[in-house]
Design an enzyme around this catalytic site. Structure first.
Site, PDB file in Angstrom:
ATOM      1  N   SER A  34       0.822  -1.221   0.000  1.00  0.00           N
ATOM      2  CA  SER A  34       0.000   0.000   0.000  1.00  0.00           C
ATOM      3  C   SER A  34       0.850   1.263   0.000  1.00  0.00           C
ATOM      4  O   SER A  34       1.670   1.470   0.903  1.00  0.00           O
ATOM      5  CB  SER A  34      -0.890   0.041   1.243  1.00  0.00           C
ATOM      6  OG  SER A  34      -1.820  -0.986   1.209  1.00  0.00           O
ATOM      7  N   HIS A  65      -2.895   0.807  -4.979  1.00  0.00           N
ATOM      8  CA  HIS A  65      -2.345  -0.406  -5.588  1.00  0.00           C
ATOM      9  C   HIS A  65      -2.529  -0.282  -7.094  1.00  0.00           C
ATOM     10  O   HIS A  65      -3.625  -0.454  -7.620  1.00  0.00           O
ATOM     11  CB  HIS A  65      -3.058  -1.657  -5.050  1.00  0.00           C
ATOM     12  CG  HIS A  65      -2.635  -2.003  -3.664  1.00  0.00           C
ATOM     13  ND1 HIS A  65      -1.642  -2.908  -3.397  1.00  0.00           N
ATOM     14  CD2 HIS A  65      -3.039  -1.522  -2.473  1.00  0.00           C
ATOM     15  CE1 HIS A  65      -1.469  -2.989  -2.085  1.00  0.00           C
ATOM     16  NE2 HIS A  65      -2.307  -2.162  -1.507  1.00  0.00           N
ATOM     17  N   HIS A  87      -5.718  -8.715  -2.757  1.00  0.00           N
ATOM     18  CA  HIS A  87      -5.944  -9.002  -1.338  1.00  0.00           C
ATOM     19  C   HIS A  87      -7.128  -9.943  -1.178  1.00  0.00           C
ATOM     20  O   HIS A  87      -8.075  -9.917  -1.966  1.00  0.00           O
ATOM     21  CB  HIS A  87      -6.261  -7.714  -0.562  1.00  0.00           C
ATOM     22  CG  HIS A  87      -5.180  -6.692  -0.612  1.00  0.00           C
ATOM     23  ND1 HIS A  87      -5.041  -5.827  -1.655  1.00  0.00           N
ATOM     24  CD2 HIS A  87      -4.187  -6.402   0.267  1.00  0.00           C
ATOM     25  CE1 HIS A  87      -4.004  -5.035  -1.432  1.00  0.00           C
ATOM     26  NE2 HIS A  87      -3.462  -5.367  -0.280  1.00  0.00           N
ATOM     27  N   TYR A  89      -9.339  -9.527   1.017  1.00  0.00           N
ATOM     28  CA  TYR A  89     -10.539  -8.731   1.320  1.00  0.00           C
ATOM     29  C   TYR A  89     -11.243  -8.202   0.073  1.00  0.00           C
ATOM     30  O   TYR A  89     -12.374  -7.733   0.137  1.00  0.00           O
ATOM     31  CB  TYR A  89     -10.227  -7.582   2.299  1.00  0.00           C
ATOM     32  CG  TYR A  89      -9.256  -6.522   1.810  1.00  0.00           C
ATOM     33  CD1 TYR A  89      -9.587  -5.621   0.799  1.00  0.00           C
ATOM     34  CD2 TYR A  89      -8.000  -6.414   2.392  1.00  0.00           C
ATOM     35  CE1 TYR A  89      -8.707  -4.657   0.374  1.00  0.00           C
ATOM     36  CE2 TYR A  89      -7.108  -5.443   1.981  1.00  0.00           C
ATOM     37  CZ  TYR A  89      -7.459  -4.570   0.974  1.00  0.00           C
ATOM     38  OH  TYR A  89      -6.569  -3.614   0.562  1.00  0.00           O
ATOM     39  N   GLU A  90     -10.561  -8.265  -1.085  1.00  0.00           N
ATOM     40  CA  GLU A  90     -11.224  -7.855  -2.321  1.00  0.00           C
ATOM     41  C   GLU A  90     -12.221  -8.913  -2.771  1.00  0.00           C
ATOM     42  O   GLU A  90     -12.953  -8.717  -3.742  1.00  0.00           O
ATOM     43  CB  GLU A  90     -10.184  -7.617  -3.422  1.00  0.00           C
ATOM     44  CG  GLU A  90      -9.305  -6.409  -3.169  1.00  0.00           C
ATOM     45  CD  GLU A  90      -8.177  -6.300  -4.190  1.00  0.00           C
ATOM     46  OE1 GLU A  90      -8.420  -5.809  -5.298  1.00  0.00           O
ATOM     47  OE2 GLU A  90      -7.046  -6.732  -3.859  1.00  0.00           O
ATOM     48  N   ALA A 117       2.378  -2.363   4.234  1.00  0.00           N
ATOM     49  CA  ALA A 117       2.081  -1.463   5.353  1.00  0.00           C
ATOM     50  C   ALA A 117       1.548  -2.314   6.504  1.00  0.00           C
ATOM     51  O   ALA A 117       0.987  -3.385   6.279  1.00  0.00           O
ATOM     52  CB  ALA A 117       1.033  -0.445   4.924  1.00  0.00           C
ATOM     53  N   MET A 215      -2.913  -6.947   6.298  1.00  0.00           N
ATOM     54  CA  MET A 215      -3.931  -7.721   5.575  1.00  0.00           C
ATOM     55  C   MET A 215      -3.366  -8.404   4.324  1.00  0.00           C
ATOM     56  O   MET A 215      -4.112  -8.691   3.393  1.00  0.00           O
ATOM     57  CB  MET A 215      -5.082  -6.804   5.164  1.00  0.00           C
ATOM     58  CG  MET A 215      -5.747  -6.061   6.296  1.00  0.00           C
ATOM     59  SD  MET A 215      -6.994  -4.945   5.658  1.00  0.00           S
ATOM     60  CE  MET A 215      -7.299  -3.913   7.101  1.00  0.00           C
ATOM     61  N   SER A 216      -2.052  -8.615   4.293  1.00  0.00           N
ATOM     62  CA  SER A 216      -1.480  -9.189   3.063  1.00  0.00           C
ATOM     63  C   SER A 216      -0.309 -10.094   3.417  1.00  0.00           C
ATOM     64  O   SER A 216      -0.289 -10.704   4.479  1.00  0.00           O
ATOM     65  CB  SER A 216      -1.028  -8.046   2.136  1.00  0.00           C
ATOM     66  OG  SER A 216       0.043  -7.330   2.733  1.00  0.00           O
ATOM     67  N   ASN A 239       0.736   3.127  11.112  1.00  0.00           N
ATOM     68  CA  ASN A 239      -0.180   3.587  12.162  1.00  0.00           C
ATOM     69  C   ASN A 239      -0.009   2.731  13.407  1.00  0.00           C
ATOM     70  O   ASN A 239       0.472   1.601  13.329  1.00  0.00           O
ATOM     71  CB  ASN A 239      -1.645   3.479  11.671  1.00  0.00           C
ATOM     72  CG  ASN A 239      -2.001   2.066  11.243  1.00  0.00           C
ATOM     73  OD1 ASN A 239      -1.652   1.629  10.146  1.00  0.00           O
ATOM     74  ND2 ASN A 239      -2.670   1.346  12.114  1.00  0.00           N
ATOM     75  N   HIS A 251      -7.386   4.644   5.675  1.00  0.00           N
ATOM     76  CA  HIS A 251      -6.614   4.134   4.532  1.00  0.00           C
ATOM     77  C   HIS A 251      -5.783   5.251   3.909  1.00  0.00           C
ATOM     78  O   HIS A 251      -4.650   5.026   3.463  1.00  0.00           O
ATOM     79  CB  HIS A 251      -7.582   3.515   3.514  1.00  0.00           C
ATOM     80  CG  HIS A 251      -6.890   2.857   2.351  1.00  0.00           C
ATOM     81  ND1 HIS A 251      -6.008   1.814   2.494  1.00  0.00           N
ATOM     82  CD2 HIS A 251      -6.947   3.102   1.016  1.00  0.00           C
ATOM     83  CE1 HIS A 251      -5.546   1.435   1.304  1.00  0.00           C
ATOM     84  NE2 HIS A 251      -6.101   2.206   0.388  1.00  0.00           N
TER      85      HIS A 251
HETATM   86  N1  HPA Z   1      -4.436  -3.198  10.516  1.00  0.00           N
HETATM   87  C1  HPA Z   1      -4.468  -4.006   9.432  1.00  0.00           C
HETATM   88  N2  HPA Z   1      -3.841  -3.710   8.301  1.00  0.00           N
HETATM   89  C2  HPA Z   1      -3.117  -2.584   8.250  1.00  0.00           C
HETATM   90  C3  HPA Z   1      -3.031  -1.713   9.332  1.00  0.00           C
HETATM   91  C4  HPA Z   1      -3.717  -2.036  10.546  1.00  0.00           C
HETATM   92  O1  HPA Z   1      -3.688  -1.308  11.546  1.00  0.00           O
HETATM   93  N3  HPA Z   1      -2.231  -0.679   8.953  1.00  0.00           N
HETATM   94  C5  HPA Z   1      -1.850  -0.931   7.671  1.00  0.00           C
HETATM   95  N4  HPA Z   1      -2.387  -2.084   7.239  1.00  0.00           N
END
Ligand code: HPA
Length: 290
Positions: A34, A65, A87, A89-90, A117, A215-216, A239, A251
């Site tokens: 990301s 992406h 991903h 989640y897609e 990320a 998430m990847s 974060n 995001h």
């Molecule tokens: N959680 C899940 N996926 C992420 C996060 C998070 O805090 N930050 C970047 N990708």
């Protein structure tokens, strides 16, 4: 008789079409997570293909992406860079999420560098830190190798004891030292998303031993090992994980962190690693390697 020959056939078709379009033979693959797409600017003699022009690659559906494959040379090493990934989640099946990894392996890479990320769970990590993944916890509720196995793609019962290559991790530590920064090693927990976690889930992940959450990465690393690639994975902390920071997670903030100077630090590290034979050359065969 394999039940899903189409996966194998799609790997062949995609890699054939890429091979026809590029003039290099890539040895190292790099997946940009990301917001990290601009790291591909470092590739010289770049030849770019859009995913939509590669057979069986669907378009990416996530902001940040890009959906492009860039082949060329980075620090003198023939590379292929994926700007954007698929991903879970897609809504994609994990066999599709990981298709590009199988295709890169078929193109002839021996080493895969993953970037992603992540949110920080460990109190020792801060936003903008870069960490090297030493192990993972797969909480996706799915595994990319699930289903009847097509042996042409690799073994079904895969050992993941050293999924993130110890030699490459050590090389990364040394290179980070030469750049005067420390590179923490972390355990990455993969969550399905796309919502971020609740504070209670983050507490649970911390109890389980996770340092970061994303998430990847995990499905790609598993499939890369099935393809006998060496895997090195970096994460950029974008974060504090849910409940650990003052602000809600967005995001847009995750993408902005990827565009920060710290992403360039990650590019510097990758560049130095690519100039090292331990990364750019295939590993010596050993008796213990299958
Ligand atoms: N959680 C899940 N996926 C992420 C996060 C998070 O805090 N930050 C970047 N990708």
């Amino acid at each position: 008789m394999p039940v899903s020959p189409s996966l194998y056939d799609s790997v062949l078709a995609a890699s054939r079409s890429i091979r026809q379009a590029i003039t290099t033979r890539p040895r190292v693959g790099i997946v940009l997570g990301s917001g990290l797409s601009q790291l591909a600017d470092r590739v010289q003699f770049a030849q770019t293909l859009r995913y939509v022009d590669i057979p069986f690659f669907p378009p990416t559906s996530v902001a940040g992406h890009d959906g492009r494959l860039v082949a060329g040379a980075w620090a003198g090493c023939p590379v292929v860079v994926l700007q954007g990934r698929y991903h879970f989640y897609e809504g994609h099946d994990l066999s599709l999420v990981t298709l590009p990894i199988r295709v890169l392996a078929h193109l002839g890479i021996h080493t895969l560098i993953l970037t992603a990320a992540a949110g920080a769970i460990s109190p020792n990590l801060q936003v903008q830190d870069i960490a090297c993944i030493r192990d993972h916890i797969n909480l996706l509720g799915a595994n990319p190798l699930r289903g009847l196995n097509d042996d042409r793609l690799g073994p079904r019962f895969l050992d993941l004891t050293t999924i993130y290559d110890p030699t490459l991790r050590l090389a990364a530590q040394h290179k980070a030292q030469t750049l005067n920064w420390t590179l923490p090693e972390v355990v990455y927990a993969a969550m399905p998303g796309p919502s971020y976690e609740t504070p209670a889930e983050i507490n649970l992940l911390r109890t389980l031993g996770a340092d970061v959450v994303g998430m990847s990465t995990v499905p790609e690393a598993i499939v890369a090992r099935q393809c006998r690639l060496r895997v090195l994975a970096f994460t950029l902390i974008t974060n504090a994980a849910a409940g650990l920071g003052p602000d809600p997670i967005s995001h847009q903030d995750v993408l902005a962190a990827g565009r920060s100077p710290d992403a360039q630090r990650l590019a510097d590290l990758i560049e130095r690693l690519l100039s090292e034979p331990v990364v750019s050359q295939p590993a010596e065969p050993t008796n213990s390697s299958a």
